[in-house]
Write a protein that holds these residues in place. Structure first.
Motif, PDB file in Angstrom:
ATOM      1  N   THR A  43       0.828  -1.205   0.000  1.00 53.93           N
ATOM      2  CA  THR A  43       0.000   0.000   0.000  1.00 53.93           C
ATOM      3  C   THR A  43       0.862   1.253   0.000  1.00 53.93           C
ATOM      4  O   THR A  43       0.597   2.215  -0.731  1.00 53.93           O
ATOM      5  CB  THR A  43      -0.938   0.008   1.225  1.00 53.93           C
ATOM      6  N   LEU A  44       1.913   1.258   0.803  1.00 55.31           N
ATOM      7  CA  LEU A  44       2.811   2.409   0.841  1.00 55.31           C
ATOM      8  C   LEU A  44       3.479   2.626  -0.515  1.00 55.31           C
ATOM      9  O   LEU A  44       3.579   3.756  -1.007  1.00 55.31           O
ATOM     10  CB  LEU A  44       3.876   2.214   1.920  1.00 55.31           C
ATOM     11  N   SER A  45       3.921   1.551  -1.122  1.00 53.75           N
ATOM     12  CA  SER A  45       4.568   1.665  -2.427  1.00 53.75           C
ATOM     13  C   SER A  45       3.585   2.138  -3.492  1.00 53.75           C
ATOM     14  O   SER A  45       3.897   3.040  -4.284  1.00 53.75           O
ATOM     15  CB  SER A  45       5.172   0.317  -2.829  1.00 53.75           C
ATOM     16  N   ASP A  46       2.394   1.560  -3.494  1.00 56.47           N
ATOM     17  CA  ASP A  46       1.397   1.914  -4.510  1.00 56.47           C
ATOM     18  C   ASP A  46       0.948   3.370  -4.408  1.00 56.47           C
ATOM     19  O   ASP A  46       0.495   3.953  -5.400  1.00 56.47           O
ATOM     20  CB  ASP A  46       0.165   0.999  -4.387  1.00 56.47           C
ATOM     21  N   ASN A  47       1.089   3.941  -3.203  1.00 57.14           N
ATOM     22  CA  ASN A  47       0.680   5.331  -3.000  1.00 57.14           C
ATOM     23  C   ASN A  47       1.875   6.294  -2.945  1.00 57.14           C
ATOM     24  O   ASN A  47       1.765   7.402  -2.420  1.00 57.14           O
ATOM     25  CB  ASN A  47      -0.148   5.439  -1.720  1.00 57.14           C
ATOM     26  N   ASN A  48       2.978   5.857  -3.515  1.00 59.47           N
ATOM     27  CA  ASN A  48       4.172   6.706  -3.633  1.00 59.47           C
ATOM     28  C   ASN A  48       4.664   7.226  -2.286  1.00 59.47           C
ATOM     29  O   ASN A  48       5.101   8.383  -2.173  1.00 59.47           O
ATOM     30  CB  ASN A  48       3.899   7.886  -4.570  1.00 59.47           C
ATOM     31  N   LYS A  49       4.621   6.364  -1.276  1.00 56.17           N
ATOM     32  CA  LYS A  49       5.085   6.756   0.048  1.00 56.17           C
ATOM     33  C   LYS A  49       6.499   6.254   0.325  1.00 56.17           C
ATOM     34  O   LYS A  49       7.302   6.957   0.930  1.00 56.17           O
ATOM     35  CB  LYS A  49       4.127   6.244   1.129  1.00 56.17           C
ATOM     36  N   ILE A  50       6.805   5.041  -0.086  1.00 57.03           N
ATOM     37  CA  ILE A  50       8.125   4.485   0.159  1.00 57.03           C
ATOM     38  C   ILE A  50       8.309   3.241  -0.704  1.00 57.03           C
ATOM     39  O   ILE A  50       7.340   2.545  -1.028  1.00 57.03           O
ATOM     40  CB  ILE A  50       8.323   4.132   1.655  1.00 57.03           C
ATOM     41  N   MET A  51       9.555   2.972  -1.083  1.00 61.02           N
ATOM     42  CA  MET A  51       9.907   1.740  -1.802  1.00 61.02           C
ATOM     43  C   MET A  51      10.929   1.005  -0.940  1.00 61.02           C
ATOM     44  O   MET A  51      11.890   1.617  -0.453  1.00 61.02           O
ATOM     45  CB  MET A  51      10.446   2.069  -3.190  1.00 61.02           C
ATOM     46  N   THR A  52      10.713  -0.299  -0.739  1.00 64.08           N
ATOM     47  CA  THR A  52      11.481  -0.989   0.295  1.00 64.08           C
ATOM     48  C   THR A  52      11.912  -2.398  -0.090  1.00 64.08           C
ATOM     49  O   THR A  52      11.289  -3.070  -0.920  1.00 64.08           O
ATOM     50  CB  THR A  52      10.656  -1.124   1.588  1.00 64.08           C
ATOM     51  N   ALA A  53      12.982  -2.818   0.597  1.00 67.99           N
ATOM     52  CA  ALA A  53      13.373  -4.226   0.668  1.00 67.99           C
ATOM     53  C   ALA A  53      13.463  -4.568   2.147  1.00 67.99           C
ATOM     54  O   ALA A  53      14.199  -3.909   2.892  1.00 67.99           O
ATOM     55  CB  ALA A  53      14.712  -4.458  -0.021  1.00 67.99           C
ATOM     56  N   VAL A  54      12.711  -5.550   2.588  1.00 65.79           N
ATOM     57  CA  VAL A  54      12.672  -5.944   3.996  1.00 65.79           C
ATOM     58  C   VAL A  54      13.115  -7.394   4.110  1.00 65.79           C
ATOM     59  O   VAL A  54      12.613  -8.265   3.386  1.00 65.79           O
ATOM     60  CB  VAL A  54      11.247  -5.784   4.581  1.00 65.79           C
ATOM     61  N   TYR A  55      14.047  -7.650   5.018  1.00 64.12           N
ATOM     62  CA  TYR A  55      14.532  -9.019   5.223  1.00 64.12           C
ATOM     63  C   TYR A  55      14.704  -9.240   6.721  1.00 64.12           C
ATOM     64  O   TYR A  55      15.367  -8.458   7.407  1.00 64.12           O
ATOM     65  CB  TYR A  55      15.855  -9.240   4.504  1.00 64.12           C
ATOM     66  N   VAL A  56      14.084 -10.305   7.245  1.00 67.41           N
ATOM     67  CA  VAL A  56      14.093 -10.583   8.678  1.00 67.41           C
ATOM     68  C   VAL A  56      14.508 -12.026   8.908  1.00 67.41           C
ATOM     69  O   VAL A  56      14.036 -12.948   8.221  1.00 67.41           O
ATOM     70  CB  VAL A  56      12.696 -10.355   9.303  1.00 67.41           C
ATOM     71  N   THR A  57      15.406 -12.215   9.871  1.00 72.15           N
ATOM     72  CA  THR A  57      15.789 -13.574  10.280  1.00 72.15           C
ATOM     73  C   THR A  57      15.613 -13.717  11.782  1.00 72.15           C
ATOM     74  O   THR A  57      15.589 -12.734  12.522  1.00 72.15           O
ATOM     75  CB  THR A  57      17.248 -13.890   9.896  1.00 72.15           C
ATOM     76  N   ASP A  58      15.524 -14.949  12.204  1.00 69.98           N
ATOM     77  CA  ASP A  58      15.388 -15.280  13.626  1.00 69.98           C
ATOM     78  C   ASP A  58      16.493 -16.283  13.950  1.00 69.98           C
ATOM     79  O   ASP A  58      16.453 -17.424  13.494  1.00 69.98           O
ATOM     80  CB  ASP A  58      14.008 -15.885  13.888  1.00 69.98           C
ATOM     81  N   SER A  59      17.512 -15.829  14.681  1.00 71.74           N
ATOM     82  CA  SER A  59      18.693 -16.656  14.971  1.00 71.74           C
ATOM     83  C   SER A  59      19.299 -17.212  13.685  1.00 71.74           C
ATOM     84  O   SER A  59      19.711 -18.384  13.622  1.00 71.74           O
ATOM     85  CB  SER A  59      18.324 -17.794  15.931  1.00 71.74           C
ATOM     86  N   GLY A  60      19.330 -16.381  12.665  1.00 70.42           N
ATOM     87  CA  GLY A  60      19.935 -16.747  11.392  1.00 70.42           C
ATOM     88  C   GLY A  60      19.019 -17.469  10.422  1.00 70.42           C
ATOM     89  O   GLY A  60      19.390 -17.692   9.265  1.00 70.42           O
ATOM     90  N   VAL A  61      17.808 -17.804  10.861  1.00 72.11           N
ATOM     91  CA  VAL A  61      16.857 -18.524  10.009  1.00 72.11           C
ATOM     92  C   VAL A  61      15.913 -17.513   9.347  1.00 72.11           C
ATOM     93  O   VAL A  61      15.283 -16.714  10.043  1.00 72.11           O
ATOM     94  CB  VAL A  61      16.029 -19.537  10.827  1.00 72.11           C
ATOM     95  N   PRO A  62      15.807 -17.520   8.014  1.00 73.75           N
ATOM     96  CA  PRO A  62      14.917 -16.570   7.337  1.00 73.75           C
ATOM     97  C   PRO A  62      13.486 -16.675   7.858  1.00 73.75           C
ATOM     98  O   PRO A  62      12.943 -17.777   8.000  1.00 73.75           O
ATOM     99  CB  PRO A  62      14.996 -16.985   5.869  1.00 73.75           C
ATOM    100  N   ARG A  63      12.899 -15.525   8.129  1.00 75.10           N
ATOM    101  CA  ARG A  63      11.541 -15.503   8.685  1.00 75.10           C
ATOM    102  C   ARG A  63      10.570 -14.706   7.818  1.00 75.10           C
ATOM    103  O   ARG A  63       9.400 -15.046   7.741  1.00 75.10           O
ATOM    104  CB  ARG A  63      11.586 -14.924  10.094  1.00 75.10           C
ATOM    105  N   TYR A  64      11.066 -13.643   7.190  1.00 75.04           N
ATOM    106  CA  TYR A  64      10.172 -12.801   6.389  1.00 75.04           C
ATOM    107  C   TYR A  64      10.994 -11.992   5.399  1.00 75.04           C
ATOM    108  O   TYR A  64      12.111 -11.556   5.701  1.00 75.04           O
ATOM    109  CB  TYR A  64       9.392 -11.842   7.292  1.00 75.04           C
ATOM    110  N   GLU A  65      10.452 -11.801   4.207  1.00 79.15           N
ATOM    111  CA  GLU A  65      11.057 -10.873   3.251  1.00 79.15           C
ATOM    112  C   GLU A  65       9.962 -10.302   2.360  1.00 79.15           C
ATOM    113  O   GLU A  65       8.951 -10.952   2.091  1.00 79.15           O
ATOM    114  CB  GLU A  65      12.147 -11.544   2.414  1.00 79.15           C
ATOM    115  N   HIS A  66      10.170  -9.080   1.935  1.00 81.28           N
ATOM    116  CA  HIS A  66       9.197  -8.409   1.070  1.00 81.28           C
ATOM    117  C   HIS A  66       9.909  -7.328   0.279  1.00 81.28           C
ATOM    118  O   HIS A  66      10.789  -6.633   0.799  1.00 81.28           O
ATOM    119  CB  HIS A  66       8.078  -7.773   1.907  1.00 81.28           C
ATOM    120  N   TYR A  67       9.489  -7.179  -0.981  1.00 75.56           N
ATOM    121  CA  TYR A  67      10.106  -6.201  -1.875  1.00 75.56           C
ATOM    122  C   TYR A  67       8.998  -5.432  -2.575  1.00 75.56           C
ATOM    123  O   TYR A  67       8.083  -6.031  -3.139  1.00 75.56           O
ATOM    124  CB  TYR A  67      11.028  -6.898  -2.874  1.00 75.56           C
TER     125      TYR A  67
END
Length: 457
Positions: A43-67
């Motif tokens: 929603t933020l990207s579609d409304n020209n608010k921000i463009m992002t790359a998000v990457y989250v790990t938990d003790s080194g194990v991938p948990r979430y990512e979004h672009y």
């Protein structure tokens, strides 16, 4: 390199939100929370608010990512897992690691004086390596020089940068206080080059990125979209490409390029002891006036995340690691027209099982008369947060200014509701009193918190 006015405004309005945030855990599954975060970022990207790359790990194990968004607006190239961003002052943690490695190898000590390398810099005989690492040297921040904008886009030699730094008057006695200065890390970068007899980019590769297989992390050059590198943008009715800093200008203070996954893996490796000893890491994490050695810490409720923030050109970045539970958050952006701190809070809330709200950008701004706006003029204070806010009308707009902070314009969305979107700030005034035609209070909403203010004058 945190020097941009826009980023400062974000921090000004957002600084209480993360500190004060605390909510009960919502009864939803992580998948539901994750889906909502996906919607939030899109929603933020579609409304020209921000463009992002998000990457989250938990003790080194991938948990979430979004672009979300575009690496190149002109070429319509989407941001992906491979997209590389300029990470600005997150570079400082890399530089600090290289310095700590030199100390461990007896090539330096925290007490080594700057005059061993640059004796002509004022106070060089009193400034030591620890002062540089912790921003306690008193050396003026060269990126705050009014001339910086005139040379930041052109190649800079060591001699040119040192000459500039040498010409500044000290701001305070070494060790007496903390003041953030990119000059400190430019000097550290050149000291690293001197001791290794190699360019900084080669030392970064040999000592950090190659051992950790961080193939998308390196000392940057001119942006190449074909090499998965993102351009950066500012918003002015549409996304406008930002001028590129020549990476010789920030050097050890902010020249690294990376993608979200690599940045995240660097911090995992650092806190798992793969880059420096436990003693060195403890020294880096020991904060004085909110800053350690190439590292700061950001609170989220009672939790603490160690890492760094960065800003260069139109890029903004954040990397934080919770040593208590191993949660490691990386958020990189190449275009910000919103409060970056709000995005960080949304990611953190999701990771800890809290619900988030999806912003509604369907509302249209309206124009109010100066007579209506004048009912909100005055100074207001809150018992919930230690800040006073003043409002006044200027050129037909309602302006606001927190105590000791910069002024910002507010946009009206009703006769009592105003927003400042770059900080994710919403202000809902009470209806003006019919006899005095003055509003006696408002509620400030930001970062999941609501703070009540009452008129003082």
């Amino acid at each position: 390199m945190e020097r941009k006015t826009k980023l400062k405004l974000m921090v000004i309005w957002a600084k209480f939100a993360a500190i004060l945030f605390t909510l009960p855990i919502a009864a939803q599954s992580f998948d539901q929370h994750q889906a909502k975060l996906d919607t939030y970022l899109t929603t933020l990207s579609d409304n020209n608010k921000i463009m992002t790359a998000v990457y989250v790990t938990d003790s080194g194990v991938p948990r979430y990512e979004h672009y979300a968004g575009l690496a190149s607006v002109e070429g319509n190239v989407p941001i992906s897992a491979q997209t590389r961003f300029r990470i600005g002052s997150v570079t400082k943690t890399f530089t600090a690691v290289l310095i700590m490695q030199l100390i461990e190898n007896n090539k330096l000590s925290l007490d080594t004086k700057l005059n061993q390398f640059y004796p002509a810099i004022p106070n060089a005989a009193q400034i030591n390596i620890k002062h540089l690492l912790s921003h306690r040297s008193g050396i003026f921040n060269y990126t705050n020089d009014p001339d910086y904008m005139s040379f930041m886009t052109t190649p800079q030699t060591e001699e040119q940068l040192i000459s500039r730094i040498r010409g500044y008057q000290p701001e305070f006695s070494p060790g007496s206080k903390h003041k953030y200065s990119n000059s400190n890390y430019v000097l550290l970068g050149f000291i690293i080059e001197s001791l290794y007899g190699q360019p900084l980019q080669e030392v970064i590769a040999r000592n950090i990125t190659q051992p950790l297989n961080l193939d998308s992390t390196y000392y940057g050059n001119s942006i190449e979209i074909e090499e998965n590198e993102a351009s950066s943008y500012r918003y002015n009715a549409h996304w406008v490409k930002h001028p590129e800093t020549h990476m010789s200008a920030p050097h050890g203070a902010g020249a690294i390029v990376s993608n979200a996954k690599d940045t995240n893996e660097f911090f995992t490796a650092l806190f798992e002891g793969k880059l420096v000893s436990n003693d060195s890491l403890s020294a880096m994490m020991k904060l004085e006036d909110g800053y350690g050695l190439g590292m700061t810490a950001a609170p989220f409720g009672e939790k603490q995340f160690y890492g760094h923030f960065g800003g260069i050109d139109g890029f903004v970045s954040a990397a934080g690691y919770n040593t208590e539970d191993g949660l490691n958050i990386t958020v990189l952006s190449n275009a910000v027209n919103y409060n970056f701190n709000e995005v960080l809070i949304a990611v953190l809330k999701t990771m800890y099982g809290h619900s988030i709200d999806i912003p509604d950008f369907s509302a249209k701004s309206i124009t109010l008369s100066e007579k209506v706006l004048s009912s909100f003029e005055g100074q207001f204070a809150s018992t919930q947060i230690p800040i006073k806010i003043r409002f006044w009308v200027e050129d037909g707009r309602l302006m606001s200014q927190g105590e000791g902070q910069g002024a910002v314009p507010l946009t009206a969305y009703s006769e009592t509701k105003f927003r400042f979107d770059p900080a994710g700030l919403v202000i809902n005034f009470e209806e003006p009193n019919s006899s005095s035609n003055r509003s006696n209070g408002f509620v400030l909403s930001q970062g999941g918190g609501k703070y009540e203010f009452k008129r003082q004058q």
